[in-house]
Design a protein around this motif. Structure first.
Motif, PDB file in Angstrom:
ATOM      1  N   ILE A  31      58.167  82.466  68.652  1.00  0.00           N
ATOM      2  CA  ILE A  31      58.073  81.100  68.821  1.00  0.00           C
ATOM      3  C   ILE A  31      58.827  80.381  67.750  1.00  0.00           C
ATOM      4  CG2 ILE A  31      56.928  79.152  68.882  1.00  0.00           C
ATOM      5  CD1 ILE A  31      55.208  80.725  70.698  1.00  0.00           C
ATOM      6  N   TYR A  32      60.262  80.976  68.059  1.00  0.00           N
ATOM      7  CA  TYR A  32      60.616  79.865  66.711  1.00  0.00           C
ATOM      8  C   TYR A  32      61.035  78.418  66.217  1.00  0.00           C
ATOM      9  CZ  TYR A  32      64.608  80.146  63.125  1.00  0.00           C
ATOM     10  OH  TYR A  32      65.521  80.381  61.764  1.00  0.00           O
ATOM     11  N   LEU A  33      60.389  78.465  65.338  1.00  0.00           N
ATOM     12  CA  LEU A  33      59.962  76.443  64.886  1.00  0.00           C
ATOM     13  C   LEU A  33      61.020  76.482  63.760  1.00  0.00           C
ATOM     14  CD1 LEU A  33      56.570  76.011  66.827  1.00  0.00           C
ATOM     15  CD2 LEU A  33      58.573  75.579  67.229  1.00  0.00           C
ATOM     16  N   GLY A 354      54.088  86.079  65.174  1.00  0.00           N
ATOM     17  CA  GLY A 354      55.360  85.750  66.497  1.00  0.00           C
ATOM     18  C   GLY A 354      55.408  83.898  66.164  1.00  0.00           C
ATOM     19  N   VAL A 355      55.128  83.263  64.986  1.00  0.00           N
ATOM     20  CA  VAL A 355      55.531  81.739  65.275  1.00  0.00           C
ATOM     21  C   VAL A 355      55.803  81.391  64.265  1.00  0.00           C
ATOM     22  CG1 VAL A 355      54.604  79.620  64.868  1.00  0.00           C
ATOM     23  CG2 VAL A 355      53.490  81.173  67.229  1.00  0.00           C
ATOM     24  N   VAL A 356      57.093  81.634  63.544  1.00  0.00           N
ATOM     25  CA  VAL A 356      57.782  81.164  62.792  1.00  0.00           C
ATOM     26  C   VAL A 356      58.324  79.857  62.481  1.00  0.00           C
ATOM     27  CG1 VAL A 356      60.255  81.843  61.263  1.00  0.00           C
ATOM     28  CG2 VAL A 356      59.006  83.137  63.435  1.00  0.00           C
ATOM     29  N   GLY A 357      57.650  79.526  60.998  1.00  0.00           N
ATOM     30  CA  GLY A 357      57.741  77.999  60.384  1.00  0.00           C
ATOM     31  C   GLY A 357      57.626  78.457  58.975  1.00  0.00           C
ATOM     32  N   PHE A 369      61.139  71.642  65.380  1.00  0.00           N
ATOM     33  CA  PHE A 369      61.215  71.009  66.870  1.00  0.00           C
ATOM     34  C   PHE A 369      62.781  71.779  66.955  1.00  0.00           C
ATOM     35  CE2 PHE A 369      57.556  70.953  66.139  1.00  0.00           C
ATOM     36  CZ  PHE A 369      56.083  71.997  67.042  1.00  0.00           C
ATOM     37  N   THR A 370      63.790  72.451  67.538  1.00  0.00           N
ATOM     38  CA  THR A 370      65.356  72.324  68.017  1.00  0.00           C
ATOM     39  C   THR A 370      65.320  71.949  68.994  1.00  0.00           C
ATOM     40  OG1 THR A 370      65.844  73.646  66.246  1.00  0.00           O
ATOM     41  CG2 THR A 370      67.561  73.249  68.005  1.00  0.00           C
ATOM     42  N   PRO A 371      65.139  70.889  69.857  1.00  0.00           N
ATOM     43  CA  PRO A 371      65.929  70.701  71.020  1.00  0.00           C
ATOM     44  C   PRO A 371      66.503  71.013  71.768  1.00  0.00           C
ATOM     45  CG  PRO A 371      65.645  68.341  69.623  1.00  0.00           C
ATOM     46  CD  PRO A 371      66.202  69.903  69.014  1.00  0.00           C
ATOM     47  N   PHE A 376      58.349  72.941  75.516  1.00  0.00           N
ATOM     48  CA  PHE A 376      57.187  72.801  75.857  1.00  0.00           C
ATOM     49  C   PHE A 376      55.979  73.504  75.510  1.00  0.00           C
ATOM     50  CE2 PHE A 376      59.811  69.183  76.500  1.00  0.00           C
ATOM     51  CZ  PHE A 376      59.412  68.131  75.764  1.00  0.00           C
ATOM     52  N   ALA A 377      56.248  74.973  75.907  1.00  0.00           N
ATOM     53  CA  ALA A 377      55.188  75.794  76.368  1.00  0.00           C
ATOM     54  C   ALA A 377      55.201  76.589  75.023  1.00  0.00           C
ATOM     55  CB  ALA A 377      55.851  76.568  77.006  1.00  0.00           C
ATOM     56  N   ASP A 378      56.464  76.952  74.011  1.00  0.00           N
ATOM     57  CA  ASP A 378      55.721  77.437  72.560  1.00  0.00           C
ATOM     58  C   ASP A 378      55.396  76.287  72.180  1.00  0.00           C
ATOM     59  OD1 ASP A 378      58.390  79.030  74.060  1.00  0.00           O
ATOM     60  OD2 ASP A 378      59.548  77.875  72.874  1.00  0.00           O
ATOM     61  N   ALA A 379      55.499  75.382  72.024  1.00  0.00           N
ATOM     62  CA  ALA A 379      54.987  74.304  71.218  1.00  0.00           C
ATOM     63  C   ALA A 379      53.503  74.322  70.983  1.00  0.00           C
ATOM     64  CB  ALA A 379      54.905  72.798  71.478  1.00  0.00           C
TER      65      ALA A 379
END
Length: 391
Positions: A31-33, A354-357, A369-371, A376-379
């Motif tokens: 999940i790329y955030l 696996g959550v990249v912030g 958050f890149t639209p 939304f499932a990623d969030a």
């Protein structure tokens, strides 16, 4: 299915931008955030860059400047960015870095306000903006004073020449009121420079409507131009004829190939150029901008606000030990910053899972958050994993 999962599924099913995700090279299970630091790679870009390297440079060599349009690339690509930031065609140029373009804008603004010697700088600014403004002040004899953006109307005065502001606070994600702050500076006779690095490509910007003097911004965040992609520099139409920028080089000369020992500025936005453009990275950016060709910026903003609000709701329920410091509603850019204990360690664990912030000292977890490609499932999943780590 939980209420949050139902909300995510419904929002993703009704997302008018959902098809854009398939244009990007994204990993399954990640999940790329962090698109507010470096945007994801559009899938078609490597082939385009390969053509630049192997055919244009490899086979055409010097002919690329004329036959492939390399020479005009800074202006041509600037015209592609102009509608994304609400600028007039012919008034945006791409090249150099954000830092260089901030210097160019600050000194240009000082030259347009003779008799004034103060630079007001956003006290919450991304550090490079302050560093560059301070350097420009030392070189020009100006003074520099940090102010909170909300206080600009009360702080700008008769000696203020330039007000340098970030459109979105890189730490908190707060979106500042471009129209009101620009008007306040203009009422005092000052010029305004806006750094759009955290808003261009994330939300609609309207430089013309707000009568903005100068704007700069990077292209490797929400515009997905690639690491180190060149920045843009926008000039208000009526100011371009009198622009006297401090980095005039051969590429901004009226007749660059005349090799004239005396400098005479080019007409139009070309006068905002300096030296030889960075062709490979410019053309990489040019290819990346294809993903924007049919994007409705109103839909982009609507999704951004909905995504970030949903993530805040998820974090509040699933990770209550992390507190949002990002404003609600229209005062928010396209990121959410959460404050928590041991934030650096928490972000390291998020990335491992696996959550990249990213982390900003001392206590912030920052999620962009890149639209165009965030779901939304990623969030929801990111908030679930964060909750597991904090628990």
């Amino acid at each position: 299915m939980s209420e949050l999962a139902e909300r995510a599924a419904k929002a993703d099913a009704n997302d008018p931008l959902a098809a854009k995700r398939d244009l990007f090279d994204l990993d399954d299970g990640v999940i790329y955030l962090d698109g507010n630091s470096l945007g994801a790679l559009p899938r078609h870009v490597p082939a385009r860059v390969a053509d630049v390297l192997t055919r244009q440079w490899g086979r055409m060599r010097i002919r690329g400047w004329t036959e492939e349009g390399w020479w005009d690339a800074p202006q041509r690509i600037g015209d592609r960015i102009a509608p994304l930031v609400g600028a007039a065609p012919g008034h945006v140029v791409v090249g150099d870095s954000t830092s260089v373009n901030i210097f160019r804008a600050v000194v240009s603004a000082l030259r347009m306000t003779p008799g004034r010697g103060e630079i007001l700088v956003d006290a919450t600014t991304f550090p490079t903006d302050g560093y560059v403004a301070a350097s420009a002040a030392r070189l020009t004899g100006a003074t520099i004073r940090p102010v909170e953006p909300k206080n600009v109307p009360d702080e700008v005065g008769d000696d203020t020449a330039v007000v340098l502001l970030n459109h979105v606070d890189y730490r908190s994600g707060r979106l500042h009121d471009m129209g009101a702050l620009t008007a306040a500076a203009h009422a005092a006779g000052a010029r305004v420079i806006w750094d759009l690095s955290h808003s261009a490509g994330a939300l609609p910007v309207d430089l013309l409507q707000h009568n903005v003097d100068f704007a700069v911004g990077c292209t490797y965040k929400y515009l997905n131009g690639g690491p180190g992609a060149p920045a843009f520099f926008a000039v208000r139409p009526d100011l371009l004829p009198v622009l006297d920028q401090p980095l005039g080089g051969w590429c901004s000369h009226r007749e660059p190939f005349a090799m004239d020992p005396e400098y005479v500025a080019a007409e139009g936005i070309a006068k905002a150029r300096a030296g030889t453009p960075e062709i490979v990275s410019l053309l990489t950016l040019d290819a990346s901008l294809d993903v924007w060709d049919d994007v409705d910026l109103a839909q982009l903003r609507a999704k951004s606000l909905a995504l970030t609000e949903f993530f805040v709701d998820c974090a509040r329920e699933l990770a209550p030990a992390a507190r949002s410091v990002t404003p609600a509603g229209e005062d928010r850019g396209s990121q959410v910053s959460l404050s928590c204990v041991d934030a650096e360690k928490v972000m390291a664990e998020l990335i491992a899972r696996g959550v990249v912030g990213d982390h900003r000292p001392p206590d912030l977890l920052r999620f962009g958050f890149t639209p165009l490609y965030t779901r939304f499932a990623d969030a929801l999943r990111a908030a679930e994993i964060l909750g597991e780590i904090l628990a």
